[in-house]
Scaffold this active site. Structure first.
Site, PDB file in Angstrom:
ATOM      1  NE  ARG A 119      -0.048  10.318  10.204  1.00 31.95           N
ATOM      2  CZ  ARG A 119      -0.320   9.312   9.380  1.00 31.95           C
ATOM      3  NH1 ARG A 119      -1.527   8.809   9.334  1.00 31.95           N
ATOM      4  NH2 ARG A 119       0.602   8.851   8.582  1.00 31.95           N
ATOM      5  CG  ASP A 178       2.702   1.212   9.561  1.00 28.03           C
ATOM      6  OD1 ASP A 178       3.006   1.420   8.367  1.00 28.03           O
ATOM      7  OD2 ASP A 178       2.405   2.121  10.350  1.00 28.03           O
ATOM      8  NE  ARG A 211      -7.170   4.323   5.074  1.00 26.31           N
ATOM      9  CZ  ARG A 211      -6.362   5.096   5.803  1.00 26.31           C
ATOM     10  NH1 ARG A 211      -6.732   5.452   7.017  1.00 26.31           N
ATOM     11  NH2 ARG A 211      -5.220   5.519   5.336  1.00 26.31           N
ATOM     12  CB  ILE A 259       6.945   6.489  14.743  1.00 25.59           C
ATOM     13  CG1 ILE A 259       8.146   5.561  14.640  1.00 25.59           C
ATOM     14  CG2 ILE A 259       6.695   7.280  13.463  1.00 25.59           C
ATOM     15  CD1 ILE A 259       9.411   6.162  14.089  1.00 25.59           C
ATOM     16  NE  ARG A 286       0.369  12.491   6.846  1.00 26.27           N
ATOM     17  CZ  ARG A 286       0.856  13.572   7.441  1.00 26.27           C
ATOM     18  NH1 ARG A 286       0.050  14.383   8.073  1.00 26.27           N
ATOM     19  NH2 ARG A 286       2.142  13.856   7.378  1.00 26.27           N
ATOM     20  CG  ASP A 332       6.248  20.402  11.114  1.00 19.53           C
ATOM     21  OD1 ASP A 332       5.584  19.366  10.895  1.00 19.53           O
ATOM     22  OD2 ASP A 332       7.192  20.422  11.907  1.00 19.53           O
ATOM     23  CB  CYS A 353      -5.881   9.591  11.605  1.00 19.45           C
ATOM     24  SG  CYS A 353      -4.209   9.033  11.462  1.00 19.45           S
ATOM     25  CE  LYS A 389      -1.793   1.647   4.020  1.00 21.94           C
ATOM     26  NZ  LYS A 389      -1.603   3.071   4.309  1.00 21.94           N
ATOM     27  CG  ASN A 390       2.188   2.693   3.503  1.00 22.01           C
ATOM     28  OD1 ASN A 390       1.051   3.046   3.153  1.00 22.01           O
ATOM     29  ND2 ASN A 390       2.499   2.422   4.748  1.00 22.01           N
TER      30      ASN A 390
HETATM   31  C1  EPZ Z   1       4.268   6.767   6.477  1.00 27.83           C
HETATM   32  O1  EPZ Z   1       3.493   7.809   7.022  1.00 27.83           O
HETATM   33  C2  EPZ Z   1       3.309   5.602   6.294  1.00 27.83           C
HETATM   34  N1  EPZ Z   1       2.255   5.991   5.367  1.00 27.83           N
HETATM   35  C3  EPZ Z   1       2.711   5.238   7.650  1.00 27.83           C
HETATM   36  O2  EPZ Z   1       1.864   4.117   7.459  1.00 27.83           O
HETATM   37  C4  EPZ Z   1       3.860   4.832   8.575  1.00 27.83           C
HETATM   38  O3  EPZ Z   1       3.324   4.516   9.846  1.00 27.83           O
HETATM   39  C5  EPZ Z   1       4.837   6.002   8.693  1.00 27.83           C
HETATM   40  O4  EPZ Z   1       5.312   6.375   7.390  1.00 27.83           O
HETATM   41  C6  EPZ Z   1       6.047   5.660   9.543  1.00 27.83           C
HETATM   42  O5  EPZ Z   1       6.690   4.544   9.011  1.00 27.83           O
HETATM   43  C7  EPZ Z   1       2.526   6.042   4.032  1.00 27.83           C
HETATM   44  O6  EPZ Z   1       3.632   5.753   3.591  1.00 27.83           O
HETATM   45  C8  EPZ Z   1       1.397   6.424   3.136  1.00 27.83           C
HETATM   46  P1  EPZ Z   1       6.130  10.068   8.785  1.00 27.83           P
HETATM   47  P2  EPZ Z   1       4.084   9.302   7.113  1.00 27.83           P
HETATM   48  O7  EPZ Z   1       6.062  11.369   8.061  1.00 27.83           O
HETATM   49  O8  EPZ Z   1       5.053   9.537   6.044  1.00 27.83           O
HETATM   50  C9  EPZ Z   1       5.878  13.344  12.156  1.00 27.83           C
HETATM   51  C10 EPZ Z   1      -0.149   2.919   7.616  1.00 27.83           C
HETATM   52  O9  EPZ Z   1      -0.814   2.434   8.543  1.00 27.83           O
HETATM   53  N2  EPZ Z   1       5.830  14.380  11.121  1.00 27.83           N
HETATM   54  O10 EPZ Z   1       7.295   9.154   8.557  1.00 27.83           O
HETATM   55  O11 EPZ Z   1       2.921  10.222   7.242  1.00 27.83           O
HETATM   56  C11 EPZ Z   1       4.640  12.477  12.169  1.00 27.83           C
HETATM   57  O12 EPZ Z   1       3.602  13.104  12.886  1.00 27.83           O
HETATM   58  C12 EPZ Z   1       0.459   4.293   7.749  1.00 27.83           C
HETATM   59  O13 EPZ Z   1       0.075   2.345   6.515  1.00 27.83           O
HETATM   60  C13 EPZ Z   1       5.929  15.725  11.516  1.00 27.83           C
HETATM   61  O14 EPZ Z   1       6.032  16.026  12.705  1.00 27.83           O
HETATM   62  O15 EPZ Z   1       4.843   9.238   8.492  1.00 27.83           O
HETATM   63  C14 EPZ Z   1       5.134  11.216  12.831  1.00 27.83           C
HETATM   64  O16 EPZ Z   1       5.100  11.421  14.240  1.00 27.83           O
HETATM   65  C15 EPZ Z   1       0.202   4.898   9.126  1.00 27.83           C
HETATM   66  N3  EPZ Z   1       5.873  16.694  10.568  1.00 27.83           N
HETATM   67  C16 EPZ Z   1       6.592  11.125  12.371  1.00 27.83           C
HETATM   68  O17 EPZ Z   1       6.926  12.422  11.859  1.00 27.83           O
HETATM   69  C17 EPZ Z   1       5.754  16.404   9.237  1.00 27.83           C
HETATM   70  O18 EPZ Z   1       5.728  17.344   8.423  1.00 27.83           O
HETATM   71  C18 EPZ Z   1       6.860  10.139  11.266  1.00 27.83           C
HETATM   72  O19 EPZ Z   1       5.888  10.367  10.319  1.00 27.83           O
HETATM   73  C19 EPZ Z   1       5.680  15.038   8.858  1.00 27.83           C
HETATM   74  C20 EPZ Z   1       5.717  14.050   9.815  1.00 27.83           C
END
Ligand code: EPZ
Length: 433
Positions: free
Chosen positions: A127, A319, A412, A341, A98, A130, A122, A28-29
């Site tokens: 999330r 995940d 999903r 995370i 997202r 920034d 969510c 998916k990702n």
């Molecule tokens: C990706 O989300 C995956 N989704 C998530 O899978 C996965 O849990 C996550 O990476 C971590 O491995 C997709 O690839 C579509 P991050 P992503 O940006 O990119 C913070 C699932 O169930 N952050 O790596 O959105 C954020 O809040 C989903 O398949 C900021 O603070 O995750 C989090 O605490 C859930 N500011 C951390 O970084 C930002 O601008 C890591 O998030 C962006 C992120």
């Protein structure tokens, strides 16, 4: 699938009777950023091993709404973005997906502007975006926030390559700026990138179509900006879903005698396999399969507990934190689960406690799981996609019947899951409420 569907599962009461083969779908990702990358092309792109999941349908709707042509013949998809008629992401769909944020990079790089709603937090955390907004500013874009919409415009009409040091290793931010760099003017250097297999998959696809990206698989990527890419009729195969493979591996460790998990990539979930083997689970692997063998006679209390800390790749994937916490309720000893995370990814613990698990939640990111405890079937409500899968595992282990509501979360990310689980012997049925 319908929002109100539920699953009814008859628990095995600790018996390990599941058996047979389960095939893993496309990631998916990985497919979501691959689909978004079609915006970088002047001709049609085609992908195979596309999972039949709701998030792919949402991303397709988003792209079609921009005037992009899509032809889906599962498990293949063809996308032609040679004409883009809008730069506004549909509000309703973006709020539900997202991953829509990934589209901002390619659209902004190609069209010079984009407007989109905050992709929405969510249950697993606020999330924020920034990192995205700061990165676009560095590439010469101006951002204005109106009501709940962001409007971003490249001041010189085109994004300008620059050096960006990500203040955290964000998977989708790395993918977004890799794609922005492909069409930006000059060179873009991204530092502190995420190195998840899905990021590497996207880079390899773009490079196979002529993109100039160096450092793939490392935390520093260098991208030379250029013209629109051409796929020239190639069909790119999406990678297998490591999170789905890990989910079924954990299910099998607790409830299967002999289970073959095929069409997967064991090297993408090495840490999950390592941890389960250390705990005592009999696992064999090959290039594209994981096999649980002669597990039926090993009671789960023979498995040793362990501390679990989620971490960016190649660390333990967030995940799989919820499914692995269910595993910990059945092992002997105690294990601290530390979710590093996301800020809100332990919400499911309350429902596991209602089933009989011995869990002390210390704060929104840390809890102590003591085992083994027997679980009883309950009425459950999965708060997110991965907790929903964890409830399928806990319901399978439990004694008695469980109902899992709002399985649209599970739909999903896991295609035809009840069909595949029935085939390995689980008594699960979908109920339309
Ligand atoms: C990706 O989300 C995956 N989704 C998530 O899978 C996965 O849990 C996550 O990476 C971590 O491995 C997709 O690839 C579509 P991050 P992503 O940006 O990119 C913070 C699932 O169930 N952050 O790596 O959105 C954020 O809040 C989903 O398949 C900021 O603070 O995750 C989090 O605490 C859930 N500011 C951390 O970084 C930002 O601008 C890591 O998030 C962006 C992120």
């Amino acid at each position: 699938m319908d929002k109100k569907d539920s699953f009814i599962i008859e628990g095995l009461n600790g018996e390990k009777t599941l058996k047979g083969e389960i095939s893993i779908g496309g990631a998916k990702n990985a497919i979501l950023p691959l689909m978004a990358s079609a915006v970088l092309f002047e001709d049609e792109v085609a992908f195979s091993n596309v999972p039949e999941i709701d998030d792919v349908e949402r991303m397709s709707e988003l792209l079609i709404d921009l005037g992009i042509k899509i032809e889906t013949k599962s498990p293949k998809i063809k996308i032609s973005a040679n004409k883009i008629k809008s730069t506004e992401l549909d509000y309703e769909i973006s709020k539900r997906l997202r991953a829509s944020v990934i589209l901002t990079g390619p659209i902004l790089a190609r069209m010079g502007k984009i407007s989109f709603p905050h992709p929405g937090g969510c249950v697993i955390g606020p999330r924020p975006i920034d990192v995205f907004l700061e990165g676009f500013k560095k590439m010469g874009a101006e951002i204005s926030e109106k009501e709940k919409l962001y409007e971003i415009e490249a001041l010189s009409g085109k994004l300008v390559g620059t050096k960006i040091f990500f203040k955290l290793q964000s998977v989708t931010a790395t993918e977004t700026f890799m794609m922005a760099g492909v069409l930006a003017k000059g060179k873009t250097v991204l530092e502190n990138c995420a190195i998840e297999p899905e990021v590497t998959c996207l880079a390899e696809f773009l490079i196979s179509c002529g993109a100039k990206i160096k450092g793939v698989g490392t935390t520093t990527l260098e991208i030379e900006g250029g013209e629109l890419l051409k796929a020239d009729g190639k069909v790119f195969e999406n990678i297998p879903d490591r999170i789905e493979a890990g989910s079924f591996l954990i299910l099998g460790a607790l409830s299967a005698d002999n289970l073959l998990i095929k069409d997967c990539k064991p090297s993408d979930l090495a840490i999950v396999i390592e941890i389960l083997r250390d705990s005592g689970v009999p696992i064999e692997t090959g290039k594209d399969f994981i096999q649980i063998k002669n597990n039926g006679k090993i009671s789960n209390e023979k498995f040793k507990s362990f501390d679990l800390r989620t971490h960016e790749y190649p660390g333990f994937p967030t995940d799989l934190q919820a499914p692995m916490a269910v595993f910990l309720t059945q092992t002997t000893g105690e294990g601290i689960v530390f979710e590093t995370i996301f800020e809100g990814r332990l919400n499911y613990a309350e429902d596991l406690k209602r089933m009989g698990a011995d869990i002390a939640v210390w704060n929104p990111q840390k809890m102590l799981v003591k085992g083994p405890t027997s679980l009883r079937g309950k009425d459950l409500e999965g708060p997110d996609l991965r907790a929903g899968l964890a409830f399928i595992i806990s319901a399978t282990v439990a004694e008695g019947q469980s109902t899992i509501r709002n399985v649209h979360y599970i739909d999903r990310g896991y295609g035809q899951i009840e069909k595949r689980l029935k085939e390995i012997g689980l008594n699960i049925k979908r109920v339309q409420n």
